[in-house]
Design an enzyme around this catalytic site. Structure first.
Site, mmCIF file in Angstrom:
data_model
loop_
_atom_site.group_PDB
_atom_site.id
_atom_site.type_symbol
_atom_site.label_atom_id
_atom_site.label_comp_id
_atom_site.label_asym_id
_atom_site.label_seq_id
_atom_site.Cartn_x
_atom_site.Cartn_y
_atom_site.Cartn_z
ATOM 1 N N SER A 135 0.916 -1.095 -0.128
ATOM 2 C CA SER A 135 0.031 0.003 -0.001
ATOM 3 C C SER A 135 1.136 1.141 0.008
ATOM 4 O O SER A 135 2.166 1.095 0.458
ATOM 5 C CB SER A 135 -0.767 0.002 1.442
ATOM 6 O OG SER A 135 -1.372 1.260 1.425
ATOM 7 N N TYR A 148 -2.350 -0.097 10.593
ATOM 8 C CA TYR A 148 -2.051 -0.373 9.221
ATOM 9 C C TYR A 148 -0.913 -0.004 8.508
ATOM 10 O O TYR A 148 -0.025 -0.813 7.798
ATOM 11 C CB TYR A 148 -3.335 0.171 8.459
ATOM 12 C CG TYR A 148 -3.699 -0.171 6.761
ATOM 13 C CD1 TYR A 148 -3.717 -1.582 6.545
ATOM 14 C CD2 TYR A 148 -3.271 0.502 5.800
ATOM 15 C CE1 TYR A 148 -3.934 -2.141 5.258
ATOM 16 C CE2 TYR A 148 -3.543 0.097 4.512
ATOM 17 C CZ TYR A 148 -3.814 -1.047 4.139
ATOM 18 O OH TYR A 148 -3.739 -1.427 3.009
HETATM 19 C C1 8X3 Z 1 -4.900 1.366 1.007
HETATM 20 C C2 8X3 Z 1 -4.636 2.683 1.125
HETATM 21 O O1 8X3 Z 1 -4.660 5.148 1.930
HETATM 22 O O2 8X3 Z 1 -6.374 3.535 2.814
HETATM 23 O O3 8X3 Z 1 -4.059 0.448 1.162
HETATM 24 O O4 8X3 Z 1 -3.808 3.255 3.335
HETATM 25 S S1 8X3 Z 1 -4.897 3.785 2.328
#
Ligand code: 8X3
Length: 253
Positions: A135, A148
């Site tokens: 990502s 994340y």
């Molecule tokens: C997804 C992109 O901007 O939501 O992997 O982290 S974000």
């Protein structure tokens, strides 16, 4: 005639994984799709002709069964690690530890588990690829995204380390880092089923689609095998960074 490539795609029940299965099978690539949800895999198989193995990448037992099934069907040339996801958008001060653990377990340990298990087969194929769908969050933090961001940063570190370790083995390590991708489930899962909040994420911009990312994955796999696409970053035109998005509130989606 050279044998068709055999590619294993994780997270294939929806989003980027399912789009990758569609893109590759359309090109005549032999694909084994894997995910937890049997009925979704069955529908994808009926549509594309892919082989399927129901497996949870957080389970040692499931991954062992996956490897057994795919290696029985001949050489494995590529593993596309699409399984992953985000949970929550809380500041570090308030984010539940369970969400940090779950995100690490799925995005990092799950990816390592499948990759380790399939590496012998990928090496044996003589032209292996490990593709990791990370990502832009793996490369730039944003407020509320720390769990994340940390997990995806670790996955990117995994890609870079693995590339160093596998140099000379005939296996390429390819990282594809997408920005905002509007898929059926990514934001809905992040916000635990809150569809209204999920839809807000994409309001007023033209986000990437799962097909856009699948196209990049297929492109990277199809480069001549002496060419390693180390890192490919994809974003919507209107997203210059995680906190820099231009939204057209009258004309957009
Ligand atoms: C997804 C992109 O901007 O939501 O992997 O982290 S974000």
């Amino acid at each position: 005639m050279t044998e068709p490539l055999h590619v294993v795609v994780t997270g294939a029940s929806s989003g980027i994984g399912a789009a990758t299965v569609r893109a590759l099978t359309t090109e005549g690539v032999r694909v084994t799709a894997t995910a937890r949800r049997a009925e979704r895999l069955k529908a994808l198989s009926d549509e594309t002709g892919c082989a399927t193995v129901v497996a949870d990448i957080t389970s040692d037992k499931d991954v062992a069964a996956l490897v057994k099934a795919v290696t029985k069907a001949g050489p494995v040339h590529a593993l596309v690690n699409c399984a992953g996801g985000a949970l929550g958008l809380d500041p570090v001060a308030d984010s539940p530890l369970s969400e940090w653990s779950s995100q690490y377990e799925l995005n990092v340990v799950g990816t390592v588990r499948v990759t380790q298990a399939l590496l012998p087969a990928l090496k044996e194929s003589g032209r292996g690829d490990v593709v990791l769908i990370t990502s832009t969050a793996a490369h730039e933090p944003y407020e509320g995204g720390a769990g994340y961001v940390a997990a995806k940063s670790a996955e990117a570190a995994l890609a870079r380390t693995l590339r160093l370790e596998l140099t000379g083995s005939g296996v390429r390590v390819i990282e594809i880092a997408p920005g905002m991708v509007h898929t059926e489930e990514f934001s809905v899962n992040r916000f635990r089923g809150d569809k209204g909040r999920a839809d807000e994420v994409y309001k007023g911009i033209d986000p990437l689609s799962a097909e856009d990312v699948a196209d990049a994955i297929a492109w990277a796999i199809h480069r001549p095998h002496h060419v390693n696409v180390d890192l490919l970053v994809l974003r919507p035109r209107e997203q210059a960074g995680p906190t820099k998005t231009v939204r057209y509130m009258t004309g957009g989606d």
